[in-house]
Design a protein around this motif. Structure first.
Motif, PDB file in Angstrom:
ATOM      1  N   TYR A 170       0.820  -1.217   0.000  1.00 31.69           N
ATOM      2  CA  TYR A 170       0.000   0.000   0.000  1.00 31.69           C
ATOM      3  C   TYR A 170       0.853   1.266   0.000  1.00 31.69           C
ATOM      4  CZ  TYR A 170      -3.704  -3.140   1.676  1.00 31.69           C
ATOM      5  OH  TYR A 170      -4.615  -4.152   1.806  1.00 31.69           O
ATOM      6  N   GLY A 171       0.152   2.416  -0.143  1.00 33.41           N
ATOM      7  CA  GLY A 171       0.742   3.679   0.247  1.00 33.41           C
ATOM      8  C   GLY A 171       0.700   3.724   1.766  1.00 33.41           C
ATOM      9  N   CYS A 172       1.717   4.314   2.378  1.00 33.33           N
ATOM     10  CA  CYS A 172       1.804   4.263   3.843  1.00 33.33           C
ATOM     11  C   CYS A 172       2.073   5.675   4.385  1.00 33.33           C
ATOM     12  CB  CYS A 172       2.923   3.308   4.213  1.00 33.33           C
ATOM     13  SG  CYS A 172       3.181   3.194   5.972  1.00 33.33           S
ATOM     14  N   GLU A 191       4.811   5.396  -1.186  1.00 32.64           N
ATOM     15  CA  GLU A 191       4.115   4.378  -1.974  1.00 32.64           C
ATOM     16  C   GLU A 191       4.865   3.048  -1.872  1.00 32.64           C
ATOM     17  OE1 GLU A 191       1.247   4.310  -3.264  1.00 32.64           O
ATOM     18  OE2 GLU A 191       1.283   2.658  -4.671  1.00 32.64           O
ATOM     19  N   LYS A 192       4.159   2.031  -1.430  1.00 32.17           N
ATOM     20  CA  LYS A 192       4.677   0.663  -1.333  1.00 32.17           C
ATOM     21  C   LYS A 192       6.101   0.624  -0.750  1.00 32.17           C
ATOM     22  CE  LYS A 192       1.273  -0.987  -4.370  1.00 32.17           C
ATOM     23  NZ  LYS A 192       0.870  -0.276  -5.561  1.00 32.17           N
ATOM     24  N   PRO A 193       6.241   0.973   0.522  1.00 28.01           N
ATOM     25  CA  PRO A 193       7.576   1.012   1.137  1.00 28.01           C
ATOM     26  C   PRO A 193       8.223  -0.379   1.158  1.00 28.01           C
ATOM     27  CG  PRO A 193       5.854   1.210   2.809  1.00 28.01           C
ATOM     28  CD  PRO A 193       5.164   1.263   1.489  1.00 28.01           C
ATOM     29  N   ALA A 203      -2.166   2.134   6.286  1.00 23.19           N
ATOM     30  CA  ALA A 203      -2.177   2.016   4.827  1.00 23.19           C
ATOM     31  C   ALA A 203      -3.232   2.937   4.234  1.00 23.19           C
ATOM     32  CB  ALA A 203      -2.479   0.580   4.425  1.00 23.19           C
ATOM     33  N   VAL A 204      -2.923   3.489   3.067  1.00 23.18           N
ATOM     34  CA  VAL A 204      -3.905   4.286   2.324  1.00 23.18           C
ATOM     35  C   VAL A 204      -4.873   3.316   1.651  1.00 23.18           C
ATOM     36  CG1 VAL A 204      -4.237   5.912   0.417  1.00 23.18           C
ATOM     37  CG2 VAL A 204      -2.211   6.113   1.882  1.00 23.18           C
ATOM     38  N   ILE A 205      -6.148   3.480   1.995  1.00 22.20           N
ATOM     39  CA  ILE A 205      -7.204   2.685   1.371  1.00 22.20           C
ATOM     40  C   ILE A 205      -7.785   3.545   0.253  1.00 22.20           C
ATOM     41  CG2 ILE A 205      -9.470   1.619   1.868  1.00 22.20           C
ATOM     42  CD1 ILE A 205      -6.910   0.264   3.078  1.00 22.20           C
TER      43      ILE A 205
HETATM   44  C1  G1P Z   1      -3.209   1.932  -5.006  1.00 25.56           C
HETATM   45  C2  G1P Z   1      -2.397   3.101  -4.451  1.00 25.56           C
HETATM   46  C3  G1P Z   1      -1.901   2.769  -3.042  1.00 25.56           C
HETATM   47  C4  G1P Z   1      -3.107   2.417  -2.165  1.00 25.56           C
HETATM   48  C5  G1P Z   1      -3.911   1.269  -2.800  1.00 25.56           C
HETATM   49  C6  G1P Z   1      -5.197   1.047  -2.011  1.00 25.56           C
HETATM   50  O1  G1P Z   1      -2.325   0.847  -5.207  1.00 25.56           O
HETATM   51  O2  G1P Z   1      -1.293   3.367  -5.305  1.00 25.56           O
HETATM   52  O3  G1P Z   1      -1.249   3.877  -2.492  1.00 25.56           O
HETATM   53  O4  G1P Z   1      -2.644   2.039  -0.886  1.00 25.56           O
HETATM   54  O5  G1P Z   1      -4.288   1.581  -4.144  1.00 25.56           O
HETATM   55  O6  G1P Z   1      -5.902  -0.063  -2.480  1.00 25.56           O
HETATM   56  P1  G1P Z   1      -2.719  -0.461  -6.099  1.00 25.56           P
HETATM   57  O7  G1P Z   1      -3.548  -1.328  -5.199  1.00 25.56           O
HETATM   58  O8  G1P Z   1      -3.471   0.048  -7.267  1.00 25.56           O
HETATM   59  O9  G1P Z   1      -1.416  -1.086  -6.438  1.00 25.56           O
END
Ligand code: G1P
Length: 303
Positions: A170-172, A191-193, A203-205
Motif C-alpha cells: 500500500y501507500g503508507c 508508496e509501497k515502502p 495504509a492508504v485505502i
Molecule cells: C493503489 C495506491 C496505493 C493504495 C492502494 C489502495 O495501489 O497506489 O497507495 O494504498 O491503491 O488499495 P494499487 O492497489 O493500485 O497497487
C-alpha cells in the motif's frame, strides 16, 4: 470554499491479476454476488451526494459503459414478461448518477489516471474512489472525509491499520494526532515502502478527497514505483509544500468493514462475506457454508 460534488473512479487498469477472465471482461465488471464491483463503488459515491461521476476508462472497457447505459431491448423483454424486480435491477445503474467518461490512452499509473480528470473536475475539490476497495454500506466514510476537507481545506486520504507484513502493498503514512481521534495530520506518504522501512502500519485505502492543486503537482510528478505516475507521490508533495495553495493532507482513520477485491483470494472472501450478509441469500448460504466447511469435501481439491 467550493463543495465536493464530483467523484472520479479510475477503471483503466489491465486486471492482470485476474487473467484469463479479464482478457475480454474488465475487472470492474467481475460480479460481487449479482452486481459488478464498479456498481458498488458508484453507489457509495452517490450515497455521499456525489452525483457527478467521471469514470476514467481505457481500451476494452465497453462493458462498463454498457452497464450504466440503457438497454431497451432487455427492458422491453422484461416489461412484457411483467418482471418488475429484474426491470428495476436493470434500470438501477442507469438512473444512479450522471456518469461521464474520459479515456486514459496509455495506462501510466493511478496518478496519470487522476490527471486525466483535470478538465472535467476544473478548480474544485473532488473525490477519488478505487474499485479494488469495497467499503461496506454500513460503514460508509466518504461523508466524514468530505467534512474534514470542508473544515480544514487541503486533501484527505483514508487510512487503515494493516498487519506489518502487508504494509508494502500500500501507500503508507507518517502521521500526527489531532483533536479529533478519527483524524490525523499526515507528515509523509510513501508508496509501497520496502519491507522494514514503512513509517507506520497505516495504509492508504482507496478513498481520497483531493484539492484541485493536485493536478498541478501531478503534471510535474515523474514515474515512481513500478515505473508509473503515483498519486501517493503527488500527495507527498502536498504534505510538504505550504507554498502550494491547497496543500496539507489529513487522514481519516477507518475501522469499518472493507473488502479488497484486488486479488483472487481477497475477491473470494469479499463475495462470500457479502453473500452471507444478504437478507435474501444469506440464511441458506450460511447454512450451506457451515456444512461445507465442516465436511471433508474441500480437502481433495481439483483445479
Ligand atoms: C493503489 C495506491 C496505493 C493504495 C492502494 C489502495 O495501489 O497506489 O497507495 O494504498 O491503491 O488499495 P494499487 O492497489 O493500485 O497497487
Amino acid at each position: 470554499m467550493s463543495a465536493v460534488t464530483k467523484a472520479v473512479i479510475p477503471v483503466a487498469g489491465l486486471g492482470t491479476r485476474f487473467l484469463p477472465v479479464t482478457k475480454a471482461t474488465p475487472k470492474e465488471m467481475l460480479p460481487i454476488v449479482d452486481k459488478p464491483a464498479i456498481q458498488y463503488v458508484v453507489e457509495e459515491a452517490v450515497a455521499a451526494g456525489l452525483n457527478d461521476v467521471l469514470l476514467v476508462t481505457g481500451r476494452a472497457k465497453r462493458a462498463v459503459e454498457d452497464h450504466f447505459d440503457e438497454n431497451s431491448e432487455l427492458e422491453n423483454a422484461l416489461a412484457q414478461k411483467g418482471n418488475q424486480q429484474m426491470l428495476d435491477a436493470v434500470r438501477g445503474p442507469v438512473e444512479l448518477a450522471n456518469i461521464h467518461y474520459v479515456r486514459q490512452g496509455v495506462p501510466r499509473g493511478l496518478g496519470h489516471a487522476v490527471a486525466c480528470a483535470k478538465q472535467h473536475v476544473g478548480d474544485e475539490p473532488f473525490a477519488v474512489l478505487l474499485g479494488d476497495d469495497l467499503i461496506d454500506d454500513r460503514d460508509y466514510v466518504l461523508p466524514k472525509m468530505i467534512s474534514v476537507r470542508e473544515k480544514h481545506g487541503g486533501s484527505v486520504v483514508l487510512l487503515m491499520p494493516v498487519p506489518e507484513s502487508e504494509v508494502h502493498l500500500y501507500g503508507c503514512a507518517a502521521v500526527r494526532p489531532t483533536d479529533d481521534p478519527q483524524v490525523v495530520e499526515i507528515d509523509d506518504l510513501i508508496e509501497k515502502p520496502a519491507k522494514g522501512t514503512a513509517p507506520s502500519n497505516l495504509a492508504v485505502i482507496g478513498r481520497y478527497v483531493l484539492d484541485p492543486s493536485v493536478f498541478q503537482v501531478l503534471d510535474a510528478t515523474a514515474p515512481g514505483q513500478g515505473g508509473e505516475v503515483q498519486l501517493t507521490d503527488a500527495l507527498r508533495v502536498l504534505t510538504k509544500t505550504d507554498a502550494i495553495k491547497g496543500g496539507g493532507v489529513r487522514g481519516v482513520l477507518f475501522d469499518g468493514r472493507r473488502y479488497d477485491t484486488g486479488d483472487k483470494l481477497s475477491y473470494l472472501k469479499a463475495v462470500v462475506r457479502l453473500a452471507a450478509g444478504r437478507s435474501d441469500l444469506g440464511p441458506e448460504f450460511r447454512e450451506w457454508l457451515k456444512s461445507f466447511t465442516d465436511s471433508q469435501e474441500f480437502s481433495s481439491p481439483k483445479n
